[in-house]
Write a protein that holds these residues in place. Sequence first.
Motif, mmCIF file in Angstrom:
data_model
loop_
_atom_site.group_PDB
_atom_site.id
_atom_site.type_symbol
_atom_site.label_atom_id
_atom_site.label_comp_id
_atom_site.label_asym_id
_atom_site.label_seq_id
_atom_site.Cartn_x
_atom_site.Cartn_y
_atom_site.Cartn_z
ATOM 1 N N GLY A 1 38.325 54.607 54.527
ATOM 2 C CA GLY A 1 38.036 53.553 55.486
ATOM 3 C C GLY A 1 37.116 52.468 54.974
ATOM 4 O O GLY A 1 36.608 51.661 55.762
ATOM 5 N N VAL A 2 36.902 52.408 53.660
ATOM 6 C CA VAL A 2 36.060 51.355 53.098
ATOM 7 C C VAL A 2 36.624 50.978 51.725
ATOM 8 O O VAL A 2 37.142 51.814 50.994
ATOM 9 C CB VAL A 2 34.584 51.818 52.962
ATOM 10 N N ARG A 3 36.543 49.694 51.405
ATOM 11 C CA ARG A 3 36.916 49.229 50.078
ATOM 12 C C ARG A 3 35.643 49.117 49.239
ATOM 13 O O ARG A 3 34.588 48.731 49.757
ATOM 14 C CB ARG A 3 37.613 47.866 50.157
ATOM 15 N N ILE A 4 35.769 49.438 47.958
ATOM 16 C CA ILE A 4 34.612 49.367 47.064
ATOM 17 C C ILE A 4 35.000 48.565 45.831
ATOM 18 O O ILE A 4 35.973 48.906 45.147
ATOM 19 C CB ILE A 4 34.127 50.769 46.653
ATOM 20 N N VAL A 5 34.272 47.483 45.582
ATOM 21 C CA VAL A 5 34.550 46.640 44.418
ATOM 22 C C VAL A 5 33.300 46.548 43.558
ATOM 23 O O VAL A 5 32.171 46.644 44.057
ATOM 24 C CB VAL A 5 35.038 45.236 44.836
ATOM 25 N N TYR A 6 33.525 46.355 42.240
ATOM 26 C CA TYR A 6 32.403 46.367 41.292
ATOM 27 C C TYR A 6 32.745 45.427 40.134
ATOM 28 O O TYR A 6 33.207 45.850 39.083
ATOM 29 C CB TYR A 6 32.210 47.789 40.778
ATOM 30 N N PRO A 7 32.529 44.120 40.296
ATOM 31 C CA PRO A 7 32.898 43.146 39.256
ATOM 32 C C PRO A 7 31.956 43.187 38.067
ATOM 33 O O PRO A 7 30.826 43.681 38.154
ATOM 34 C CB PRO A 7 32.806 41.814 39.991
ATOM 35 N N SER A 8 32.436 42.614 36.943
ATOM 36 C CA SER A 8 31.660 42.574 35.703
ATOM 37 C C SER A 8 31.374 41.161 35.238
ATOM 38 O O SER A 8 30.524 40.961 34.359
ATOM 39 C CB SER A 8 32.425 43.291 34.584
ATOM 40 N N PHE A 9 32.118 40.191 35.763
ATOM 41 C CA PHE A 9 32.002 38.797 35.325
ATOM 42 C C PHE A 9 31.823 37.878 36.535
ATOM 43 O O PHE A 9 32.182 38.235 37.669
ATOM 44 C CB PHE A 9 33.248 38.382 34.540
ATOM 45 N N ALA A 10 31.315 36.708 36.277
ATOM 46 C CA ALA A 10 30.992 35.764 37.339
ATOM 47 C C ALA A 10 32.210 35.381 38.168
ATOM 48 O O ALA A 10 32.138 35.327 39.403
ATOM 49 C CB ALA A 10 30.358 34.504 36.732
ATOM 50 N N ASP A 11 33.339 35.093 37.506
ATOM 51 C CA ASP A 11 34.510 34.655 38.274
ATOM 52 C C ASP A 11 35.039 35.761 39.172
ATOM 53 O O ASP A 11 35.409 35.513 40.326
ATOM 54 C CB ASP A 11 35.614 34.121 37.344
ATOM 55 N N ASP A 12 35.049 36.997 38.656
ATOM 56 C CA ASP A 12 35.495 38.108 39.503
ATOM 57 C C ASP A 12 34.522 38.353 40.647
ATOM 58 O O ASP A 12 34.930 38.731 41.752
ATOM 59 C CB ASP A 12 35.645 39.374 38.665
ATOM 60 N N GLY A 13 33.233 38.149 40.393
ATOM 61 C CA GLY A 13 32.262 38.288 41.469
ATOM 62 C C GLY A 13 32.539 37.315 42.597
ATOM 63 O O GLY A 13 32.573 37.681 43.772
ATOM 64 N N ALA A 14 32.765 36.054 42.247
ATOM 65 C CA ALA A 14 33.054 35.036 43.258
ATOM 66 C C ALA A 14 34.381 35.328 43.961
ATOM 67 O O ALA A 14 34.497 35.201 45.187
ATOM 68 C CB ALA A 14 33.084 33.657 42.612
ATOM 69 N N GLY A 15 35.387 35.688 43.172
ATOM 70 C CA GLY A 15 36.706 35.928 43.756
ATOM 71 C C GLY A 15 36.739 37.122 44.670
ATOM 72 O O GLY A 15 37.408 37.107 45.719
ATOM 73 N N LEU A 16 36.018 38.177 44.319
ATOM 74 C CA LEU A 16 36.010 39.386 45.151
ATOM 75 C C LEU A 16 35.160 39.215 46.401
ATOM 76 O O LEU A 16 35.503 39.737 47.467
ATOM 77 C CB LEU A 16 35.520 40.585 44.335
ATOM 78 N N ILE A 17 34.046 38.490 46.312
ATOM 79 C CA ILE A 17 33.234 38.277 47.518
ATOM 80 C C ILE A 17 34.004 37.416 48.513
ATOM 81 O O ILE A 17 33.933 37.617 49.726
ATOM 82 C CB ILE A 17 31.856 37.644 47.180
ATOM 83 N N ARG A 18 34.801 36.483 48.003
ATOM 84 C CA ARG A 18 35.610 35.650 48.892
ATOM 85 C C ARG A 18 36.685 36.497 49.593
ATOM 86 O O ARG A 18 36.890 36.382 50.795
ATOM 87 C CB ARG A 18 36.251 34.508 48.096
ATOM 88 N N THR A 19 37.361 37.333 48.835
ATOM 89 C CA THR A 19 38.392 38.188 49.427
ATOM 90 C C THR A 19 37.781 39.161 50.436
ATOM 91 O O THR A 19 38.345 39.389 51.510
ATOM 92 C CB THR A 19 39.121 38.975 48.323
ATOM 93 N N ALA A 20 36.632 39.720 50.090
ATOM 94 C CA ALA A 20 35.962 40.647 51.004
ATOM 95 C C ALA A 20 35.605 39.968 52.314
ATOM 96 O O ALA A 20 35.810 40.518 53.406
ATOM 97 C CB ALA A 20 34.710 41.210 50.340
#
Length: 683
Positions: A497-516
Amino acid sequence: MKSDVPVRYSIKKTDKETLLKWYHLITLGRTLDDRAPNYLKQAVGWSYHAPAAGHDGIQLAIGQVFRRNKDHLFPYYRDLQTCVSAGMTAEEIILNGISKDADVAGGGRHMSNHFAKPAWNIHNVSSCTGNHTLHAAGVGRALKTYGENDAVVISSQGESSVSEGYVYEAINGASREQLPVVFVFQDNGYGISVPKQDQTANRKVARNFESLKNLRVIYCNGKDVFDSINAMTEAVTWAMENQKPVIVQANCVRIHSHSNSDRHELYRDDNELSYVKEYDPVEKYKRLLLRYQRATESELTEIDERVKEEVKEAHRKAMAAPAPSPDSIFDYVLPPAYVSNKYPDGVHHQEGDKVKFIQALNEALKAEFRHNPDTYLWGQDVANKDKGGIFNVSKGMQQEFGKTRVFNGPIAEDYILGTANGMSRYNRNMRIVVEGAEFADYFWPAMEQFVETTHEYWRTKGQYSPNITVRLASGGYIGGGLYHSQNIEGALMTFPGVRIVYPSFADDGAGLIRTAMRSEGMTVFMEPKALYNAPKAATVVPDDFEVPFGKARIRRSGTDLTIITYGNTTHMCLEVAEQLQQEGKASVEVIDLRSLVPLDKEAIRTSLSKTSRALVVHEDKVFGGFGGEVAAMIGDEMFELLDAPVRRVGSTFTPVGFNRILEAAILPGNDRIYQAAVQLIHY
């Protein structure tokens, strides 16, 4: 602080139509309450039943002051009479009791006797007693935020559950924020078999809160219909007019055992059992109607017979209703995620200036706040002048978006997440970002609310989705030691019931926070704090970049070995892969998972079909870490692709030490990854 409650209702002043309506409701509730154990005896259901008998006065009152689709009601497991008084039908009560698919609370997914009707704002409350006080405070914050000054939140519970720490957090928070919440304590003297004197020093638990500013406390006789309705009417009116919280402590009796798994004769003597029966609220109300000639015996008998027929017909319909299908267990585990059309694989090829990880997060957060005006952020130390959190991820946000949308939370992690759960109930378009703790290691006090929030969507059969992004600064390599360097994703990922993301680079950080932030449901966003300002994590970041959940990124292609990693160790793995290439020892493919739950299995399969060797690397402990699940999945589903065992590299099974020498010995580094890769290549 006891106030003189104005007498609005009495046996003499109340009109007869209302008196007879109340008699119908209180009789209907008691009839259903008395009938509930029969379903268990007949092996039909209702295997958990907490009798409401003895609480009838205050529960009738709560239901009568509640206005469906206007106010918000959080009943607890003993509130059968409350829900009947609020308008739920006998059929709806029985459907919940015997856990049928048509149960409006959640289709039989939750324990019986947990009545709810989310369509009316009668909220689905869990078995974790008293934790809904936090949700009530969150809804109260939403009412105040959106200027809905003619509505209140009512939270109901037993007096013993007030011993829970999060109840104090909720009431203290509601007092500090001045929220229109009415907290009702139904005091029957026992917490299962534990007497009240073993729970609190004060005879009346509400006295523990009398010193709180902005809080009014009202005491009433919960066994008496009129005293209860006068108290609840006054409480709701005062909360709305003053936009402040109220406690109503209602003195009740518990006529029966705590529940059908309890035997109260083992700890209550005959005198007490006789006493509580003498103070039966239903019988008292009936005597008053007859004594003051507000109703005749025949009128009451007619209502009694009508209730019997009502319950009989409700029983017939409920018994004929279908049971939940076993095929439905995977429905509503998670709501649909936001889908990126422009970046379906979460990859871009834009050129330009690189930005650091921390700047990418800050700019993405601000962009999403501009995109959706119903977006909010709070947490510890996130909104102080030019500072935005201990790492400045939210710097400048309060200045741009104001104190209503960006504000500091108390040092109470349960309150931070619990009120996010509550506030997000107000509007499905709402998106809430919380800094769950200043460091991920401090998130443990919020685990009760984390667990609660993970199953809200499933438990309510999709009627409520907690649209929350939980930001956690995670990991080590900063010399932080205990509570500042741990990884907790291995524990969090065990809860559906929860998604867990763990980026390593700046672009993935921005892209994943936007999707979240654009998705429904809860996402835990793990931020490797050692990479916030690291040049190696800086990248070009498109303004509209989006990274889908469950899409890994191939950071380096190779043919001899697959390294599966995420977070801080991604950069180490890339360095090791480059070293092996330069030494002529191997061509290594590095998969940056980015998203742990859901996991991109296909990316792993595709890579292993080329390399036939898998090394799983992460910063967390090897034992009990997320890598164990990845390795098991590969062994179970991709064994035919392997030419060697799956190896893992991670931290030692110890806490993370503060001294840099200890930290280096505990956390994985390039040398440890290199040695494991070489061994696997030569296997």
